[in-house]
Scaffold this active site. Sequence first.
Site, mmCIF file in Angstrom:
data_model
loop_
_atom_site.group_PDB
_atom_site.id
_atom_site.type_symbol
_atom_site.label_atom_id
_atom_site.label_comp_id
_atom_site.label_asym_id
_atom_site.label_seq_id
_atom_site.Cartn_x
_atom_site.Cartn_y
_atom_site.Cartn_z
ATOM 1 N N HIS A 129 -67.569 -9.187 50.902
ATOM 2 C CA HIS A 129 -68.979 -8.770 50.543
ATOM 3 C C HIS A 129 -69.564 -7.847 51.641
ATOM 4 C CE1 HIS A 129 -72.731 -10.349 48.730
ATOM 5 N NE2 HIS A 129 -73.288 -9.954 49.771
ATOM 6 N N GLU A 130 -69.509 -8.055 52.981
ATOM 7 C CA GLU A 130 -70.303 -7.460 53.631
ATOM 8 C C GLU A 130 -69.547 -5.940 53.769
ATOM 9 O OE1 GLU A 130 -72.976 -7.930 54.674
ATOM 10 O OE2 GLU A 130 -72.889 -10.106 54.309
ATOM 11 N N GLU A 169 -76.904 -4.883 46.378
ATOM 12 C CA GLU A 169 -76.111 -6.236 46.221
ATOM 13 C C GLU A 169 -74.966 -5.949 45.043
ATOM 14 O OE1 GLU A 169 -75.698 -10.300 47.316
ATOM 15 O OE2 GLU A 169 -76.783 -8.479 48.022
ATOM 16 N N HIS A 182 -71.239 -3.828 51.073
ATOM 17 C CA HIS A 182 -72.368 -3.199 51.356
ATOM 18 C C HIS A 182 -72.089 -1.919 52.394
ATOM 19 C CE1 HIS A 182 -75.562 -5.962 49.921
ATOM 20 N NE2 HIS A 182 -74.894 -6.965 50.469
#
Length: 593
Positions: free
Chosen positions: A355-356, A385, A359
């Site tokens: 997820h990070e 997101e 980003h």
Amino acid sequence: MKTNHRARSLPARASMRSIASSSVILRRCCAAQRVSVPSTSSRRVASVRPAAAPSSAAARRRRAMTTTTTTTIASASAASSSSSPLAGDAKTAYDALATRLRKMSDLGAIEATLQWDELVMMPDAAAEARGRQKAALAELSHREATSAAHGDAIAAAERAHSGDGCAWRAAVIRDARRDYDDAIRLPGELKAREATLGARGYAAWVKARESDDWDSFAPTLEELVTLRKEMAAACADDGVEPYDYWLDQFERGMKRERLEEIFSVLRASLAPVIAKTLEAPKLEHHPALVSGTFPEDAQERFCRAIATKMGFDFNSGRLDRSVHPFTGGVGPIDVRITTRYDENNFMDAVMGTIHEVGHALYEQGLNAEQDGLPVQRALSMGIHESQSLFWERYVGQSLGFWRSVLPEFHASFPRTKEEGVTAEDLYRYVNKASAGFIRVDADELTYSMHVVLRFEIERAIFAGEASVAELPSLWRTKMRELLGVVPDTDALGVLQDVHWSDGSFGYFPSYTLGAMYACQFHARAREEIEGFDALVENGDLAPIREWLRRKIHAVGSLHPSADELCVAVTGAKLDPEVYVTYLREKYSALYGA
């Protein structure tokens, strides 16, 4: 980061407008869904006297510029290929404005670096001094952002038509005007109340949640709702509803009516899918995945290998540990991500890292030619997101992904190889679904209903259709309607989230909008990238990353809204049916429902 108080950084004016050239802090709250929290580099400071409010003519000019830019911008490639060079007064005015904007961006970058240090490295004893440092920097940033000289520089670029012939320049001037008008409109009295209520609201929420005492928090929440309505009245353009103003702070161009259109589809079409899935027999999981321990050092090696496979550039980025995972830095040349490790739950670290890194890839892919200018930064909270969820849900939660990393997984955790864990076992494990009370613990299938609930409650509050006193009862009613479960306490219900404690209304929808944008981008990527699924299964993720970089990352804020970016990338504005169809097909196959 040492304490939960410092971990929580949902500032009263957190919004995408406060990001200074992508100096961001994007925080993850759980493995299933991550909270994106921008830096407060442009946060208003109560002690600073703002410039005079813009005239109605200035507001009309701002709206006219937005309309002109909307019709001008078609795509990043078209914009760059059709740019005409500047000369004379137009060049002088634009260069002067760009110089000011880059200076303000550098101030934001300093603040972002201070905040990363605070969350990752800073000793406890430095907390008070860091607070003074950040306050001084915020005052300086605010002074620059609201100065008459800055307003004059924007007006000069507008008068000289410096944006003509180039969509990038037009977007820079458009966003500079937007940010400036918003910054100078707020009266000092409201800023002071905001600062006071932000601190008092958080303290009241913590105490109320710990003691399950809604009545002790309700009066403060009433004040916050009133304050946000008054702030919207002072800052919004004529005719803009208060809730629309706050939605726009996080999801640029989004309005209540558009959200109602989107979320009504989720209520009507996704809720039955959820109900059917939850009624089906639960998935069985390999015992090696649900018992035993997974050493932290092995988890870290595995997570770093995944980050490398995804294309995270460690020459311009870092991966560290923190209590609450987040993405920060001053991208694209300095992007810093963190994760956390739990020896009893390896999947939290794995999916959190994916997820990070999602980003971070967005930040690393921003347009270097527009460095320090508003057009370079991320378009909205939902779009940011979408880039993390694209990788997490549509790559990391796919069977092909787990087939590609199975050898590394077995090497990192030899016990799982000895006990016969397969890619199919890991796929089922990462895609389990269940109904629960807590949003941050929700899975991919049920999470959006938690957001729909919060949106409907916020909408009712701002429309005067529900009082603060009614919220606990309204919460339980909607939980029963949407998920079929009802919390026994307010701590498990209306008091569970920190967001309302500082008046962050309009924030929640970005989470589910991000998931839906990601789904629509994924569908188009599978059409345009030959052998998409095979690439994932073979671990060759570079073509997918470059597609996202070209279509989304490098475009930044060129488009005035996420819907318009969706049209540019997929040929259509956001369509919730794409998301519902994906979930229906995926979970019907998994659960046989």
